[in-house]
Design an enzyme around this catalytic site. Structure first.
Site, PDB file in Angstrom:
ATOM      1  N   TYR A  54       0.840  -1.209   0.000  1.00  0.00           N
ATOM      2  CA  TYR A  54       0.000   0.000   0.000  1.00  0.00           C
ATOM      3  C   TYR A  54       0.874   1.258   0.000  1.00  0.00           C
ATOM      4  O   TYR A  54       0.618   2.203  -0.754  1.00  0.00           O
ATOM      5  CB  TYR A  54      -0.894  -0.048   1.241  1.00  0.00           C
ATOM      6  N   ILE A  63      -9.050   8.123   8.222  1.00  0.00           N
ATOM      7  CA  ILE A  63     -10.413   8.615   8.034  1.00  0.00           C
ATOM      8  C   ILE A  63     -11.377   7.477   8.399  1.00  0.00           C
ATOM      9  O   ILE A  63     -11.142   6.319   8.020  1.00  0.00           O
ATOM     10  CB  ILE A  63     -10.647   9.034   6.554  1.00  0.00           C
TER      11      ILE A  63
END
Ligand code: NDP
Length: 232
Positions: free
Chosen positions: A147, A180
């Site tokens: 990632y 988030i």
């Protein structure tokens, strides 16, 4: 004239907030998704967006869809490359499949989408591209070599494409959100999350709509001179 915005992964999480904000600002939004039909239907009903199923990691699927949008709907003014996945695990145990899936969905997708949208934007001498990277692409994260590599790649992609596109009235920027609250983070171990939140200056996770506000600004006429940025 109707302004068209394409948001990949636009039916859930951060992407859904981006779709909501852009629709409220008057865009006709085209929200792309991968498999969650229920979320896509709910997004369509709530925002008036048109939704299409596509694998952003697949070059020819993206080409076909962009041609369809340009020919049957209208000119794409704003492209938001938001779709992304994680497949975490320490590197010495990481499978080739996990590596490929994360690179394809997070990084190849930027090529697959931009490669077909940019020629139209160049012809029209106007356009906005916003890529959603991650803080972990800037600083790296334990258990996220795949990632972090994909998200760091998006930053280089943005900076180089912006250089080639600026003279044609196109801006390309990256947003690197911190943590988030979405489905992506809800599956994380609570102890790990608590540790991460302690390191966030605001002392809390971000909200998807806080990212959507920045996307809307970077997509606006007011942001015409903001280019090649990695915004946090
Ligand atoms: P979610 O998991 O909540 O939503 C992901 C969205 O991407 C879904 O709409 C999903 O479609 C879509 N998607 C996944 N794979 C594909 C694919 N192959 N083709 C097309 N669409 C696909 O993610 P978030 O909202 O949390 O994250 C959005 C972006 O923000 C990602 O790029 C992520 O890496 C980045 N980000 C997120 C952070 C966070 O803390 N949440 C922090 C920093 C960056 P479907 O609904 O059909 O599955």
């Amino acid at each position: 004239m109707t302004k068209y915005a394409v948001v990949t992964g636009g039916t859930r999480g951060i992407g859904l907030s981006i779709t909501e904000k852009l629709a409220a600002d008057g865009y006709q939004v085209v929200a792309l998704y991968h498999g969650n039909e229920e979320a896509a239907k709910a997004c369509e009903e709530a925002t008036g967006a048109k939704t299409y199923k596509v694998d952003v990691g697949n070059y020819s699927e993206c080409e076909e869809l962009i041609m369809q949008i340009e020919n049957e709907l209208g000119p794409i003014y704003l492209l938001v490359n938001n779709a992304g996945i994680t497949k975490d695990g320490v590197f010495h145990k990481m499978s080739k499949d996990s590596w490929d899936a994360v690179i394809q969905t997070n990084l190849d997708s930027c090529f697959n989408m931009c490669r077909h949208v940019v020629p139209f934007m160049r012809e029209r001498q106007s356009g906005r591209i916003v890529n959603i990277s991650s803080i972990n692409g800037q600083k790296g994260q334990f258990g996220q070599v795949n990632y972090s590599a994909a998200k760091a790649g998006m930053i280089g992609f943005t900076k180089a494409l912006a250089l080639e596109s600026a003279a044609k009235g196109i801006t390309v920027n990256t947003i690197c959100p911190g943590y988030i609250a979405t489905d992506m983070t809800s599956s994380m171990n609570q102890d790990v999350l608590d540790m991460i939140i302690k390191q966030i200056p605001a002392g809390r996770m971000g909200k998807p709509e806080e990212i959507a506000e920045l996307v809307a600004f970077l997509g606006s006429e007011a942001a015409a001179f903001i280019n090649r940025r990695s915004c946090r």
